[in-house]
Design a protein around this motif. Sequence first.
Motif, PDB file in Angstrom:
ATOM      1  N   LEU A  65       0.853  -1.201   0.000  1.00  0.00           N
ATOM      2  CA  LEU A  65       0.000   0.000   0.000  1.00  0.00           C
ATOM      3  C   LEU A  65       0.884   1.244   0.000  1.00  0.00           C
ATOM      4  CD1 LEU A  65      -1.243  -2.223   2.327  1.00  0.00           C
ATOM      5  CD2 LEU A  65      -3.158  -0.658   2.108  1.00  0.00           C
ATOM      6  N   GLY A  66       0.720   2.117  -0.989  1.00  0.00           N
ATOM      7  CA  GLY A  66       1.589   3.292  -1.106  1.00  0.00           C
ATOM      8  C   GLY A  66       2.974   2.835  -1.517  1.00  0.00           C
ATOM      9  N   CYS A  67       3.010   2.051  -2.601  1.00  0.00           N
ATOM     10  CA  CYS A  67       4.255   1.342  -2.981  1.00  0.00           C
ATOM     11  C   CYS A  67       5.334   2.274  -3.532  1.00  0.00           C
ATOM     12  CB  CYS A  67       3.936   0.269  -4.012  1.00  0.00           C
ATOM     13  SG  CYS A  67       3.281   0.964  -5.554  1.00  0.00           S
ATOM     14  N   GLY A  68       4.951   3.523  -3.912  1.00  0.00           N
ATOM     15  CA  GLY A  68       5.944   4.444  -4.477  1.00  0.00           C
ATOM     16  C   GLY A  68       6.636   3.818  -5.667  1.00  0.00           C
ATOM     17  N   SER A  69       7.968   3.834  -5.679  1.00  0.00           N
ATOM     18  CA  SER A  69       8.696   3.301  -6.826  1.00  0.00           C
ATOM     19  C   SER A  69       8.908   1.790  -6.746  1.00  0.00           C
ATOM     20  CB  SER A  69      10.009   4.058  -7.036  1.00  0.00           C
ATOM     21  OG  SER A  69      10.532   4.472  -5.802  1.00  0.00           O
ATOM     22  N   PHE A 105       0.127  -0.519  -5.070  1.00  0.00           N
ATOM     23  CA  PHE A 105      -0.664   0.610  -5.580  1.00  0.00           C
ATOM     24  C   PHE A 105      -0.199   1.903  -4.927  1.00  0.00           C
ATOM     25  CE2 PHE A 105      -3.276  -0.288  -1.836  1.00  0.00           C
ATOM     26  CZ  PHE A 105      -3.660   0.985  -1.410  1.00  0.00           C
ATOM     27  N   ASP A 106      -0.409   2.996  -5.637  1.00  0.00           N
ATOM     28  CA  ASP A 106       0.018   4.300  -5.144  1.00  0.00           C
ATOM     29  C   ASP A 106      -0.840   5.359  -5.830  1.00  0.00           C
ATOM     30  OD1 ASP A 106       2.853   5.201  -3.598  1.00  0.00           O
ATOM     31  OD2 ASP A 106       1.890   6.798  -4.772  1.00  0.00           O
ATOM     32  N   VAL A 107      -0.867   6.544  -5.224  1.00  0.00           N
ATOM     33  CA  VAL A 107      -1.653   7.636  -5.794  1.00  0.00           C
ATOM     34  C   VAL A 107      -0.820   8.425  -6.813  1.00  0.00           C
ATOM     35  CG1 VAL A 107      -1.062   9.424  -4.087  1.00  0.00           C
ATOM     36  CG2 VAL A 107      -3.387   9.335  -5.013  1.00  0.00           C
ATOM     37  N   GLU A 110       3.751   9.225 -11.331  1.00  0.00           N
ATOM     38  CA  GLU A 110       5.177   9.242 -11.716  1.00  0.00           C
ATOM     39  C   GLU A 110       5.958   8.142 -11.009  1.00  0.00           C
ATOM     40  OE1 GLU A 110       7.275  13.095 -11.847  1.00  0.00           O
ATOM     41  OE2 GLU A 110       5.243  13.891 -12.064  1.00  0.00           O
ATOM     42  N   LEU A 111       5.631   7.963  -9.715  1.00  0.00           N
ATOM     43  CA  LEU A 111       6.315   6.901  -8.974  1.00  0.00           C
ATOM     44  C   LEU A 111       5.909   5.533  -9.506  1.00  0.00           C
ATOM     45  CD1 LEU A 111       6.128   8.298  -5.315  1.00  0.00           C
ATOM     46  CD2 LEU A 111       8.118   8.210  -6.811  1.00  0.00           C
ATOM     47  N   LEU A 112       4.638   5.412  -9.881  1.00  0.00           N
ATOM     48  CA  LEU A 112       4.182   4.128 -10.436  1.00  0.00           C
ATOM     49  C   LEU A 112       4.931   3.800 -11.732  1.00  0.00           C
ATOM     50  CD1 LEU A 112       0.339   4.382  -9.782  1.00  0.00           C
ATOM     51  CD2 LEU A 112       1.894   2.669  -8.825  1.00  0.00           C
ATOM     52  N   HIS A 129      -2.893   2.204  -9.986  1.00  0.00           N
ATOM     53  CA  HIS A 129      -3.234   3.460  -9.322  1.00  0.00           C
ATOM     54  C   HIS A 129      -4.268   3.180  -8.243  1.00  0.00           C
ATOM     55  CE1 HIS A 129      -5.332   7.276  -8.686  1.00  0.00           C
ATOM     56  NE2 HIS A 129      -4.115   7.774  -8.807  1.00  0.00           N
ATOM     57  N   GLY A 130      -4.121   3.823  -7.093  1.00  0.00           N
ATOM     58  CA  GLY A 130      -5.119   3.661  -6.030  1.00  0.00           C
ATOM     59  C   GLY A 130      -4.914   4.721  -4.965  1.00  0.00           C
ATOM     60  N   ASP A 131      -6.021   5.231  -4.429  1.00  0.00           N
ATOM     61  CA  ASP A 131      -5.958   6.261  -3.391  1.00  0.00           C
ATOM     62  C   ASP A 131      -6.565   5.691  -2.106  1.00  0.00           C
ATOM     63  OD1 ASP A 131      -6.253   8.420  -1.744  1.00  0.00           O
ATOM     64  OD2 ASP A 131      -7.063   9.765  -3.277  1.00  0.00           O
ATOM     65  N   MET A 132      -5.817   5.710  -1.022  1.00  0.00           N
ATOM     66  CA  MET A 132      -6.349   5.106   0.210  1.00  0.00           C
ATOM     67  C   MET A 132      -6.768   6.155   1.250  1.00  0.00           C
ATOM     68  SD  MET A 132      -2.992   3.284   1.820  1.00  0.00           S
ATOM     69  CE  MET A 132      -1.354   3.863   1.421  1.00  0.00           C
ATOM     70  N   SER A 133      -7.019   7.398   0.795  1.00  0.00           N
ATOM     71  CA  SER A 133      -7.445   8.429   1.758  1.00  0.00           C
ATOM     72  C   SER A 133      -8.740   8.036   2.465  1.00  0.00           C
ATOM     73  CB  SER A 133      -7.719   9.768   1.068  1.00  0.00           C
ATOM     74  OG  SER A 133      -6.798  10.018   0.086  1.00  0.00           O
ATOM     75  N   THR A 151       3.123  -1.849   4.318  1.00  0.00           N
ATOM     76  CA  THR A 151       3.494  -0.456   4.024  1.00  0.00           C
ATOM     77  C   THR A 151       4.965  -0.292   4.411  1.00  0.00           C
ATOM     78  OG1 THR A 151       2.874   0.310   6.242  1.00  0.00           O
ATOM     79  CG2 THR A 151       1.184   0.454   4.519  1.00  0.00           C
ATOM     80  N   SER A 152       5.637   0.691   3.816  1.00  0.00           N
ATOM     81  CA  SER A 152       7.047   0.866   4.183  1.00  0.00           C
ATOM     82  C   SER A 152       7.464   2.335   4.182  1.00  0.00           C
ATOM     83  CB  SER A 152       7.958   0.074   3.232  1.00  0.00           C
ATOM     84  OG  SER A 152       7.679   0.399   1.902  1.00  0.00           O
ATOM     85  N   TYR A 153       8.497   2.599   4.959  1.00  0.00           N
ATOM     86  CA  TYR A 153       9.140   3.924   5.020  1.00  0.00           C
ATOM     87  C   TYR A 153       8.152   5.075   5.235  1.00  0.00           C
ATOM     88  CZ  TYR A 153      13.465   1.605   4.270  1.00  0.00           C
ATOM     89  OH  TYR A 153      14.543   0.786   4.449  1.00  0.00           O
ATOM     90  N   GLY A 154       7.369   4.940   6.281  1.00  0.00           N
ATOM     91  CA  GLY A 154       6.573   6.075   6.750  1.00  0.00           C
ATOM     92  C   GLY A 154       5.285   6.327   5.997  1.00  0.00           C
ATOM     93  N   THR A 155       4.855   5.395   5.149  1.00  0.00           N
ATOM     94  CA  THR A 155       3.666   5.641   4.328  1.00  0.00           C
ATOM     95  C   THR A 155       2.436   6.007   5.165  1.00  0.00           C
ATOM     96  OG1 THR A 155       4.446   4.262   2.519  1.00  0.00           O
ATOM     97  CG2 THR A 155       2.067   4.554   2.676  1.00  0.00           C
ATOM     98  N   LEU A 156       2.225   5.343   6.310  1.00  0.00           N
ATOM     99  CA  LEU A 156       0.993   5.609   7.065  1.00  0.00           C
ATOM    100  C   LEU A 156       1.006   6.978   7.745  1.00  0.00           C
ATOM    101  CD1 LEU A 156       0.069   2.100   8.523  1.00  0.00           C
ATOM    102  CD2 LEU A 156      -0.716   3.211   6.425  1.00  0.00           C
TER     103      LEU A 156
HETATM  104  C1  LIG Z   1       7.208   7.631   2.247  1.00  0.00           C
HETATM  105  S1  LIG Z   1       6.685   7.129   0.687  1.00  0.00           S
HETATM  106  C2  LIG Z   1       7.043   5.414   0.727  1.00  0.00           C
HETATM  107  C3  LIG Z   1       7.075   4.798  -0.638  1.00  0.00           C
HETATM  108  C4  LIG Z   1       7.463   3.324  -0.685  1.00  0.00           C
HETATM  109  N1  LIG Z   1       6.590   2.514   0.115  1.00  0.00           N
HETATM  110  C5  LIG Z   1       8.912   3.114  -0.271  1.00  0.00           C
HETATM  111  O1  LIG Z   1       9.147   2.394   0.690  1.00  0.00           O
HETATM  112  O2  LIG Z   1       9.802   3.663  -0.896  1.00  0.00           O
HETATM  113  C6  LIG Z   1       4.945   7.230   0.870  1.00  0.00           C
HETATM  114  C7  LIG Z   1       4.155   6.812  -0.343  1.00  0.00           C
HETATM  115  O3  LIG Z   1       2.757   6.922  -0.060  1.00  0.00           O
HETATM  116  C8  LIG Z   1       2.089   7.387  -1.206  1.00  0.00           C
HETATM  117  N2  LIG Z   1       0.785   7.975  -0.841  1.00  0.00           N
HETATM  118  C9  LIG Z   1       0.560   9.142  -0.196  1.00  0.00           C
HETATM  119  N3  LIG Z   1      -0.763   9.355  -0.076  1.00  0.00           N
HETATM  120  C10 LIG Z   1      -1.391   8.299  -0.657  1.00  0.00           C
HETATM  121  C11 LIG Z   1      -2.755   7.947  -0.865  1.00  0.00           C
HETATM  122  N4  LIG Z   1      -3.727   8.751  -0.464  1.00  0.00           N
HETATM  123  N5  LIG Z   1      -3.033   6.789  -1.481  1.00  0.00           N
HETATM  124  C12 LIG Z   1      -2.034   5.983  -1.936  1.00  0.00           C
HETATM  125  N6  LIG Z   1      -0.724   6.263  -1.772  1.00  0.00           N
HETATM  126  C13 LIG Z   1      -0.403   7.414  -1.157  1.00  0.00           C
HETATM  127  C14 LIG Z   1       3.065   8.406  -1.784  1.00  0.00           C
HETATM  128  O4  LIG Z   1       2.783   8.695  -3.136  1.00  0.00           O
HETATM  129  C15 LIG Z   1       4.391   7.700  -1.573  1.00  0.00           C
HETATM  130  O5  LIG Z   1       4.743   6.906  -2.653  1.00  0.00           O
END
Ligand SMILES: C[S@@+](CC[C@H](N)C(=O)[O-])C[C@H]1O[C@@H](n2cnc3c(N)ncnc32)[C@H](O)[C@@H]1O
Length: 419
Positions: A65-69, A105-107, A110-112, A129-133, A151-156
Amino acid sequence: MAEKKAYSQAAHTGKYDKASGLLGKYDNVRRFWEDQVTEIFLRPALSELVRRKRERLERIRILDLGCGSGDGYDLMMDVTTKDPGIYEYITAAVTPDVLKEYIGFDVNEELLKQAEESYGYYPKVRFMHGDMSDGLPRSMKEHESFDIYFTSYGTLSHFHDHQNVKIISDICRHASDRALFVGDWLGRYSYEWQDLWHHPSDQEYFMDYRISYIYPEEVRDQVEVGVFPLRIITRDEIMQIINEAARESGAEIKVLDFFDRSILIGRHMDTGDYNKNCPKVRTPVNSLFEGYVRTDLDSILVDYVPRPGFGHLNNFFEMFFMSCNALVKYTISLLSEYDSEAGTLRAVPDVLPFYPDPLKEAMHTMQRVIEGVGWLRWGDVRANVIEPHLGYSLRKLEMDLQPGTGVGHGLVGIFEIRK
Ligand SMILES: C[S@@+](CC[C@H](N)C(=O)[O-])C[C@H]1O[C@@H](n2cnc3c(N)ncnc32)[C@H](O)[C@@H]1O
């Protein structure tokens, strides 16, 4: 002409850039410390899950969730089943044959795109693509349940607590019995942001997070640094979210572990953006792991400045940084006492009885490493063997001394969903 074109083409791919682990998103600390620590803490839960699935002739489905790159893919696939011995070749917990599917998935499109370029060629990997707001996106709920929600690196930390309650309760409803959930936030009381400690502890707090660290120090004040709000949090606050999500979903959420990641070497130690007293520790620790680069070990020492009114935090950081300092000083003494001609140590400094056990163990290990390899004549044994090992020893010390409460850059919880 063709030659010039080929070189220009190569330069444009970025793959012709000089590789260095001293700076950037994928610096040495990220690769050899932060990724590895995460993988080591995930090891017991992941190994047990794989064992159970194998018994049932089932394979594993992972949702990032929020996979970024897409780096979560490597993180998951690099978890090992144990500390490998020196003979084994394959030690992965999730071997490619046991993975059924990995969906990230990520919002951010560009990262996707970047994720797709780096990992899209794996046949069992998909990015969407996905938004988890507002909770788990509907498109994800349509998939069959996953075994790991990750989730990783502070996503939540991008979300308010009530949003995280919704995300986690949706996961609980979607998951099958004994699925894993890994929640990754930023810690509330990292030394890096000591200036922010005073915000009322009974209120949700979002810091203005500056990604200043991606720029070299010389240019930081000339560029427009990206800033966005991130929730910094404690273990108790996460437990309130977890309990609320369990109540809403009717599932039991069992805590398997919590850990603080990057107490010594968080990225903002070096910027001083939120604590001007922080020494720049990440830079020399990056250098410890870099081949053929010798490090000024004194530059790793931390002169902790206590903040009045935060007794328990001051006590923890005092003990933690004094232990790291003691290990660095011990290593400096061992190096100064090593007789290269005789291949022996002239004297071994004392390991005192009141040191914490993890520190004693790290000191004994540094002694054995230096005694064992100090005599090597070719290659730069200090830069290439001894210094990386000091890096791993500091990492081990951090892993053993962290309380899992929110005193590092990252705070991660590992949970099992019971239904
Ligand atoms: C700190 S980064 C971590 C990225 C990846 N997990 C990593 O370890 O490199 C947080 C990620 O959460 C995504 N993000 C932020 N808000 C989001 C949302 N509402 N829905 C989905 N992803 C979201 C950002 O686009 C970003 O890629």
